[in-house]
Design a protein around this motif. Structure first.
Motif, mmCIF file in Angstrom:
data_model
loop_
_atom_site.group_PDB
_atom_site.id
_atom_site.type_symbol
_atom_site.label_atom_id
_atom_site.label_comp_id
_atom_site.label_asym_id
_atom_site.label_seq_id
_atom_site.Cartn_x
_atom_site.Cartn_y
_atom_site.Cartn_z
ATOM 1 N N LEU A 88 12.304 -10.224 -15.072
ATOM 2 C CA LEU A 88 12.320 -8.884 -15.706
ATOM 3 C C LEU A 88 11.362 -8.580 -16.538
ATOM 4 O O LEU A 88 10.955 -7.534 -16.758
ATOM 5 C CB LEU A 88 13.725 -8.620 -16.198
ATOM 6 N N TRP A 89 10.588 -9.586 -16.885
ATOM 7 C CA TRP A 89 9.273 -9.287 -17.889
ATOM 8 C C TRP A 89 8.331 -10.480 -17.455
ATOM 9 O O TRP A 89 8.563 -11.537 -17.301
ATOM 10 C CB TRP A 89 9.793 -9.519 -19.363
ATOM 11 N N PRO A 90 6.932 -10.177 -17.406
ATOM 12 C CA PRO A 90 5.924 -10.987 -17.158
ATOM 13 C C PRO A 90 5.882 -12.324 -18.023
ATOM 14 O O PRO A 90 6.197 -12.179 -18.975
ATOM 15 C CB PRO A 90 4.460 -10.311 -17.293
ATOM 16 N N THR A 91 5.549 -13.483 -17.362
ATOM 17 C CA THR A 91 5.838 -14.515 -18.346
ATOM 18 C C THR A 91 4.536 -15.068 -18.899
ATOM 19 O O THR A 91 3.436 -14.418 -18.620
ATOM 20 C CB THR A 91 6.373 -15.989 -17.251
ATOM 21 N N VAL A 92 4.446 -15.950 -19.976
ATOM 22 C CA VAL A 92 3.209 -16.475 -20.539
ATOM 23 C C VAL A 92 3.022 -17.871 -19.729
ATOM 24 O O VAL A 92 3.917 -18.591 -19.448
ATOM 25 C CB VAL A 92 3.313 -16.418 -21.997
ATOM 26 N N GLU A 93 1.753 -18.001 -19.595
ATOM 27 C CA GLU A 93 1.385 -19.259 -18.768
ATOM 28 C C GLU A 93 0.519 -20.290 -19.694
ATOM 29 O O GLU A 93 -0.516 -19.589 -20.541
ATOM 30 C CB GLU A 93 0.509 -18.921 -17.498
ATOM 31 N N LYS A 94 0.784 -21.632 -19.720
ATOM 32 C CA LYS A 94 0.295 -22.322 -20.657
ATOM 33 C C LYS A 94 -0.503 -23.582 -19.820
ATOM 34 O O LYS A 94 0.347 -24.116 -18.857
ATOM 35 C CB LYS A 94 0.922 -22.963 -21.842
ATOM 36 N N THR A 95 -1.863 -23.995 -19.742
ATOM 37 C CA THR A 95 -2.450 -24.942 -18.895
ATOM 38 C C THR A 95 -2.707 -26.004 -19.962
ATOM 39 O O THR A 95 -3.326 -25.599 -21.021
ATOM 40 C CB THR A 95 -3.324 -24.476 -18.178
ATOM 41 N N SER A 96 -2.620 -27.268 -19.711
ATOM 42 C CA SER A 96 -3.198 -28.314 -20.268
ATOM 43 C C SER A 96 -3.546 -29.507 -19.613
ATOM 44 O O SER A 96 -3.102 -29.574 -18.516
ATOM 45 C CB SER A 96 -2.115 -28.583 -21.599
ATOM 46 N N ASN A 97 -3.863 -30.713 -20.200
ATOM 47 C CA ASN A 97 -4.333 -31.978 -19.482
ATOM 48 C C ASN A 97 -2.994 -33.018 -19.531
ATOM 49 O O ASN A 97 -3.019 -33.699 -18.928
ATOM 50 C CB ASN A 97 -5.328 -32.475 -20.267
ATOM 51 N N THR A 98 -2.204 -32.246 -20.428
ATOM 52 C CA THR A 98 -0.922 -33.257 -20.474
ATOM 53 C C THR A 98 0.494 -32.264 -20.238
ATOM 54 O O THR A 98 0.291 -31.192 -20.285
ATOM 55 C CB THR A 98 -0.598 -33.798 -21.720
#
Length: 329
Positions: free
Chosen positions: A231-241
């Motif tokens: 229902l609402w846009p998500t937040v995205e997180k990218t990392s090496n681990t």
């Protein structure tokens, strides 16, 4: 003589705020449901007051005895208090989040279906009360009472939870917690009322109307619960681990980012799997990603979810009026 005759007439005159007419008829006819709802609200309020009073001790006990440490004699007593706190809070939260189901069954079976089946509604329509006005009173009075009662229950629940320690109160995105701590609870109850009333008008029998209203409400609840994360846009997180999300983040999706830029939802790394399993070679992995809702998304999700439930309530109400007009016009 004139003065004596005028006195009883003045005594019989109602105060401006006293319920009368259709409003009084609805309250009187369904006074048993009103008493049950009032008693339930009082019991709920008492439970919330108890939770608020023992809340500090329960959280302190959870912090003192929940972490790995040397056993102390008071921990057993503290753990019992924390367990009791969590159990009562879970029970009351679940009851509040599922309130729409008994409301829908009552609206279909008792509020509308029983009166159509017994002919009480037809009798009312012959007493200078139009069918549309009858339905408006049937819906408006319970809607006002349910809105006031549910709002009070939600505010008491939020007050009793205080800092919402997730170890005791569970995180904000759990279905029961989410529904019972915001305006969603009120709109769900109104949707249950409207769907139950529509079922009553469609079947014109008490028992089938209660069942149909319950099923319609269950369908709506499940649809909204399963689609809530979208229902609402998500937040995205990218990392090496793989990891690193805050404690109360509502994770929606996770996976791997390949060297080619392609994304693999879920999946397994070959170095962590036995030979023969379908996996992604370590050399092909550039990083990891996670899509989630942070705690700050609580209110946007609440408002969108509540708006959908309110729209369903409005649509069901409009359909009920249309159906009644078509059958009585």
């Amino acid at each position: 003589m004139t003065a004596v005759a005028a006195a009883p007439a003045a005594a019989r005159r109602r105060a401006p705020l006293t319920p009368h007419g259709l409003t009084w008829a609805v309250l009187r006819l369904h006074r048993t449901a009103l008493y049950v709802a009032g008693a339930s609200l009082v019991a709920f309020a008492a439970a919330m007051v108890w939770l608020y009073v023992v809340g500090d001790d329960a959280r302190a006990a959870n912090r003192a005895c929940g972490a790995p440490r040397a056993w102390v004699p008071s921990c057993e007593q503290f753990t019992e208090l924390a367990d009791s706190y969590g159990s009562v809070l879970s029970l009351t939260t679940t009851a509040l989040s599922y309130l729409m189901f008994p409301v829908a069954a009552w609206a279909g079976g008792a509020l509308i279906g029983r009166e159509l089946e017994s002919g009480t509604a037809l009798l009312a329509w012959t007493q200078s009360v139009t069918p549309l006005r009858w339905l408006a009173a049937k819906l408006a009075v319970p809607a006002l009472l349910l809105t006031a009662g549910t709002t009070a229950a939600v505010l008491l629940n939020v007050w009793a939870r205080q800092d919402e320690n997730p170890d005791l109160a569970r995180d904000w995105y759990y279905p029961d917690v989410f529904v019972s701590t915001g305006p969603v609870a009120v709109t769900y109850v109104l949707a249950g009322l409207a769907l139950g009333a529509l079922a009553g008008l469609a079947t014109r029998r008490a028992l089938p109307a209660a069942g149909v209203g319950f099923v319609l409400t269950l369908f709506l609840y499940n649809i909204l619960e399963r689609s809530r994360e979208d229902l609402w846009p998500t937040v995205e997180k990218t990392s090496n681990t793989f990891g690193g999300l805050p404690r109360s983040a509502f994770q929606v999706e996770n996976g791997m980012v390949l060297v080619s830029g392609e994304r693999v939802t879920g999946g397994h790394v070959c170095s962590r799997m036995p030979p023969g399993y379908d996996c992604v070679p370590d050399a092909d992995i550039a990083g990891y990603y996670r899509a989630f809702h942070p705690p700050s998304h609580f209110w946007p999700l609440q408002f969108v979810d509540a708006a959908i439930a309110l729209a369903v309530a409005a649509l069901a109400t409009a359909t009920a009026f249309w159906l009644l007009r078509r059958r009585t016009g």
